[in-house]
Design a protein around this motif. Structure first.
Motif, PDB file in Angstrom:
ATOM      1  N   LEU A  29       6.235 -13.419  10.558  1.00  0.00           N
ATOM      2  CA  LEU A  29       6.444 -14.593   9.698  1.00  0.00           C
ATOM      3  C   LEU A  29       5.431 -14.608   8.565  1.00  0.00           C
ATOM      4  CD1 LEU A  29       7.259 -17.411  12.279  1.00  0.00           C
ATOM      5  CD2 LEU A  29       8.848 -16.170  10.789  1.00  0.00           C
ATOM      6  N   THR A  30       4.206 -14.210   8.857  1.00  0.00           N
ATOM      7  CA  THR A  30       3.197 -14.170   7.793  1.00  0.00           C
ATOM      8  C   THR A  30       3.520 -13.077   6.776  1.00  0.00           C
ATOM      9  OG1 THR A  30       1.711 -12.674   8.980  1.00  0.00           O
ATOM     10  CG2 THR A  30       1.385 -15.039   9.327  1.00  0.00           C
ATOM     11  N   LEU A  31       4.264 -12.058   7.207  1.00  0.00           N
ATOM     12  CA  LEU A  31       4.672 -10.998   6.291  1.00  0.00           C
ATOM     13  C   LEU A  31       5.982 -11.333   5.559  1.00  0.00           C
ATOM     14  CD1 LEU A  31       3.843  -7.891   8.510  1.00  0.00           C
ATOM     15  CD2 LEU A  31       2.609  -8.660   6.467  1.00  0.00           C
ATOM     16  N   GLY A  32       6.612 -12.445   5.936  1.00  0.00           N
ATOM     17  CA  GLY A  32       7.808 -12.902   5.234  1.00  0.00           C
ATOM     18  C   GLY A  32       9.132 -12.432   5.806  1.00  0.00           C
ATOM     19  N   PHE A  33       9.168 -12.049   7.085  1.00  0.00           N
ATOM     20  CA  PHE A  33      10.402 -11.559   7.691  1.00  0.00           C
ATOM     21  C   PHE A  33      10.929 -12.543   8.730  1.00  0.00           C
ATOM     22  CE2 PHE A  33       8.141  -7.697   6.397  1.00  0.00           C
ATOM     23  CZ  PHE A  33       9.111  -7.116   5.599  1.00  0.00           C
ATOM     24  N   SER A  34      12.254 -12.594   8.855  1.00  0.00           N
ATOM     25  CA  SER A  34      12.893 -13.394   9.896  1.00  0.00           C
ATOM     26  C   SER A  34      12.849 -12.616  11.216  1.00  0.00           C
ATOM     27  CB  SER A  34      14.353 -13.671   9.516  1.00  0.00           C
ATOM     28  OG  SER A  34      15.107 -12.459   9.589  1.00  0.00           O
ATOM     29  N   ASP A  35      13.231 -13.279  12.302  1.00  0.00           N
ATOM     30  CA  ASP A  35      13.305 -12.615  13.607  1.00  0.00           C
ATOM     31  C   ASP A  35      14.212 -11.391  13.539  1.00  0.00           C
ATOM     32  OD1 ASP A  35      11.703 -14.547  14.786  1.00  0.00           O
ATOM     33  OD2 ASP A  35      13.358 -15.613  15.728  1.00  0.00           O
ATOM     34  N   GLU A  36      15.372 -11.558  12.939  1.00  0.00           N
ATOM     35  CA  GLU A  36      16.350 -10.463  12.854  1.00  0.00           C
ATOM     36  C   GLU A  36      15.812  -9.307  12.011  1.00  0.00           C
ATOM     37  OE1 GLU A  36      20.809  -9.662  11.080  1.00  0.00           O
ATOM     38  OE2 GLU A  36      20.306 -11.689  11.735  1.00  0.00           O
ATOM     39  N   GLU A  37      15.197  -9.623  10.886  1.00  0.00           N
ATOM     40  CA  GLU A  37      14.643  -8.577  10.018  1.00  0.00           C
ATOM     41  C   GLU A  37      13.515  -7.820  10.726  1.00  0.00           C
ATOM     42  OE1 GLU A  37      15.489 -10.806   5.726  1.00  0.00           O
ATOM     43  OE2 GLU A  37      13.608 -11.178   6.816  1.00  0.00           O
ATOM     44  N   TRP A  38      12.656  -8.565  11.410  1.00  0.00           N
ATOM     45  CA  TRP A  38      11.552  -7.932  12.133  1.00  0.00           C
ATOM     46  C   TRP A  38      12.095  -7.045  13.254  1.00  0.00           C
ATOM     47  CZ3 TRP A  38       6.981  -6.750  10.753  1.00  0.00           C
ATOM     48  CH2 TRP A  38       5.992  -6.429  11.682  1.00  0.00           C
ATOM     49  N   GLY A  39      13.152  -7.502  13.903  1.00  0.00           N
ATOM     50  CA  GLY A  39      13.788  -6.700  14.940  1.00  0.00           C
ATOM     51  C   GLY A  39      14.307  -5.374  14.396  1.00  0.00           C
ATOM     52  N   LEU A  40      14.881  -5.403  13.216  1.00  0.00           N
ATOM     53  CA  LEU A  40      15.349  -4.173  12.579  1.00  0.00           C
ATOM     54  C   LEU A  40      14.178  -3.233  12.310  1.00  0.00           C
ATOM     55  CD1 LEU A  40      17.505  -2.422  11.099  1.00  0.00           C
ATOM     56  CD2 LEU A  40      17.005  -3.789   9.049  1.00  0.00           C
ATOM     57  N   VAL A  71       5.472  -2.001  18.135  1.00  0.00           N
ATOM     58  CA  VAL A  71       6.222  -0.977  18.862  1.00  0.00           C
ATOM     59  C   VAL A  71       5.392  -0.428  20.015  1.00  0.00           C
ATOM     60  CG1 VAL A  71       7.335   1.293  18.697  1.00  0.00           C
ATOM     61  CG2 VAL A  71       7.631  -0.376  16.847  1.00  0.00           C
ATOM     62  N   VAL A  72       4.132  -0.135  19.775  1.00  0.00           N
ATOM     63  CA  VAL A  72       3.262   0.397  20.828  1.00  0.00           C
ATOM     64  C   VAL A  72       3.086  -0.626  21.942  1.00  0.00           C
ATOM     65  CG1 VAL A  72       0.887   1.132  21.336  1.00  0.00           C
ATOM     66  CG2 VAL A  72       2.098   2.088  19.373  1.00  0.00           C
ATOM     67  N   SER A  73       2.994  -1.901  21.587  1.00  0.00           N
ATOM     68  CA  SER A  73       2.831  -2.924  22.625  1.00  0.00           C
ATOM     69  C   SER A  73       4.061  -2.993  23.529  1.00  0.00           C
ATOM     70  CB  SER A  73       2.531  -4.289  22.006  1.00  0.00           C
ATOM     71  OG  SER A  73       3.675  -4.834  21.394  1.00  0.00           O
ATOM     72  N   ARG A  74       5.211  -2.622  22.994  1.00  0.00           N
ATOM     73  CA  ARG A  74       6.442  -2.622  23.790  1.00  0.00           C
ATOM     74  C   ARG A  74       6.670  -1.309  24.520  1.00  0.00           C
ATOM     75  NH1 ARG A  74      10.799  -4.825  19.423  1.00  0.00           N
ATOM     76  NH2 ARG A  74       9.769  -6.785  18.915  1.00  0.00           N
ATOM     77  N   ALA A  75       6.405  -0.193  23.843  1.00  0.00           N
ATOM     78  CA  ALA A  75       6.792   1.124  24.366  1.00  0.00           C
ATOM     79  C   ALA A  75       5.685   1.822  25.144  1.00  0.00           C
ATOM     80  CB  ALA A  75       7.243   2.023  23.219  1.00  0.00           C
ATOM     81  N   GLY A  76       4.455   1.473  24.875  1.00  0.00           N
ATOM     82  CA  GLY A  76       3.340   2.147  25.534  1.00  0.00           C
ATOM     83  C   GLY A  76       2.475   2.878  24.531  1.00  0.00           C
ATOM     84  N   ASP A  77       1.227   3.014  24.885  1.00  0.00           N
ATOM     85  CA  ASP A  77       0.240   3.624  24.007  1.00  0.00           C
ATOM     86  C   ASP A  77      -0.076   5.031  24.499  1.00  0.00           C
ATOM     87  OD1 ASP A  77      -1.951   4.347  22.467  1.00  0.00           O
ATOM     88  OD2 ASP A  77      -2.886   2.368  22.597  1.00  0.00           O
ATOM     89  N   PRO A  78       0.193   6.058  23.671  1.00  0.00           N
ATOM     90  CA  PRO A  78      -0.091   7.422  24.124  1.00  0.00           C
ATOM     91  C   PRO A  78      -1.580   7.669  24.372  1.00  0.00           C
ATOM     92  CG  PRO A  78       0.512   7.408  21.798  1.00  0.00           C
ATOM     93  CD  PRO A  78       0.733   6.022  22.327  1.00  0.00           C
ATOM     94  N   GLU A  79      -2.453   6.876  23.763  1.00  0.00           N
ATOM     95  CA  GLU A  79      -3.893   7.037  23.976  1.00  0.00           C
ATOM     96  C   GLU A  79      -4.301   6.666  25.399  1.00  0.00           C
ATOM     97  OE1 GLU A  79      -6.022   4.976  20.903  1.00  0.00           O
ATOM     98  OE2 GLU A  79      -5.091   6.173  19.326  1.00  0.00           O
ATOM     99  N   THR A  80      -3.476   5.882  26.078  1.00  0.00           N
ATOM    100  CA  THR A  80      -3.765   5.511  27.460  1.00  0.00           C
ATOM    101  C   THR A  80      -2.942   6.329  28.445  1.00  0.00           C
ATOM    102  OG1 THR A  80      -2.102   3.747  27.456  1.00  0.00           O
ATOM    103  CG2 THR A  80      -4.351   3.140  26.815  1.00  0.00           C
ATOM    104  N   GLY A  81      -2.248   7.349  27.932  1.00  0.00           N
ATOM    105  CA  GLY A  81      -1.461   8.236  28.787  1.00  0.00           C
ATOM    106  C   GLY A  81      -0.059   7.755  29.086  1.00  0.00           C
ATOM    107  N   GLU A  82       0.351   6.660  28.458  1.00  0.00           N
ATOM    108  CA  GLU A  82       1.704   6.159  28.691  1.00  0.00           C
ATOM    109  C   GLU A  82       2.703   7.064  27.975  1.00  0.00           C
ATOM    110  OE1 GLU A  82       2.098   1.717  28.544  1.00  0.00           O
ATOM    111  OE2 GLU A  82       0.059   1.909  27.751  1.00  0.00           O
ATOM    112  N   GLY A 137      19.236   2.764   6.477  1.00  0.00           N
ATOM    113  CA  GLY A 137      19.676   2.293   5.167  1.00  0.00           C
ATOM    114  C   GLY A 137      19.497   0.789   5.027  1.00  0.00           C
ATOM    115  N   ALA A 138      19.812   0.043   6.087  1.00  0.00           N
ATOM    116  CA  ALA A 138      19.639  -1.410   6.066  1.00  0.00           C
ATOM    117  C   ALA A 138      18.160  -1.774   5.958  1.00  0.00           C
ATOM    118  CB  ALA A 138      20.256  -2.038   7.316  1.00  0.00           C
ATOM    119  N   ALA A 139      17.306  -1.052   6.675  1.00  0.00           N
ATOM    120  CA  ALA A 139      15.861  -1.310   6.601  1.00  0.00           C
ATOM    121  C   ALA A 139      15.329  -1.010   5.206  1.00  0.00           C
ATOM    122  CB  ALA A 139      15.115  -0.473   7.643  1.00  0.00           C
ATOM    123  N   ALA A 140      15.786   0.078   4.616  1.00  0.00           N
ATOM    124  CA  ALA A 140      15.343   0.427   3.260  1.00  0.00           C
ATOM    125  C   ALA A 140      15.751  -0.647   2.262  1.00  0.00           C
ATOM    126  CB  ALA A 140      15.908   1.786   2.858  1.00  0.00           C
TER     127      ALA A 140
END
Length: 167
Positions: free
Chosen positions: A8-19, A71-82, A104-107
């Motif tokens: 929100l501070t960067l100016g994106f909606s939930d849907e846009e941030w999800g993309l 993304v890392v908070s959701r998928a895992g951090d390779p620095e911790t071996g995840e 293309g939509a993100a761009a």
């Protein structure tokens, strides 16, 4: 007072941030699925892709850093071996097409919402994820010897992805 979510501070909606936050892992999966592989190669591709995603946290772009952190908070951090478990889309060609459409939509979204430098940084980062994945391990050959580092289907996907961000 509750702190606003970063998007929100960067100016994106939930849907846009999800993309924007969904695309990096989708690109990782699509780049890996562009060429059928064995388990060893798929695991190497996943690890390389997750490292490329995590590297975005250290770049100079506030947008890329925020997306990478999410993304890392959701998928895992390779620095911790995840590690990500291998994901094999049922229809790889359809999945690649969907990911390219989302790129293309993100761009287009970024061209409309952020300055050229931030849009370029995000596109470059996402393409670098694909590049790391397709370059992670050679295809073909015998016992890891020979084969092609980047196959034609992988190259086509990577190039189409780059084109999506430069049109």
């Amino acid at each position: 007072m509750t702190e606003q979510p970063v998007y929100l501070t960067l100016g994106f909606s939930d849907e846009e941030w999800g993309l924007l936050t969904g695309l990096p892992l989708a690109v990782l999966t699509a780049a890996s699925a562009a060429e059928p592989d064995g388990t060893r190669r798929t695991l190497a591709e996943g690890a390389a892709g997750l490292e490329a995603v995590a590297a975005g946290r250290d770049g100079g772009s506030p947008l890329v850093a925020a997306v990478a952190q999410e993304v890392v908070s959701r998928a895992g951090d390779p620095e911790t071996g995840e590690e990500l478990p291998p994901i094999n889309p049922g229809d790889p060609e359809a999945y690649l097409g969907d990911v390219l459409d989302r790129a293309g939509a993100a761009a287009a979204l970024l061209r409309a919402k952020v300055d050229e430098g931030e849009a370029g940084a995000y596109g470059h980062w996402v393409v670098s994820i694909a590049e790391q994945v397709v370059s992670a391990a050679p295809s073909g050959g015998m016992l890891g010897i020979g084969g092609h580092l980047v196959t034609e289907p992988e190259r086509r996907f990577r190039d189409a992805l780059a084109k999506a961000f430069h049109d």
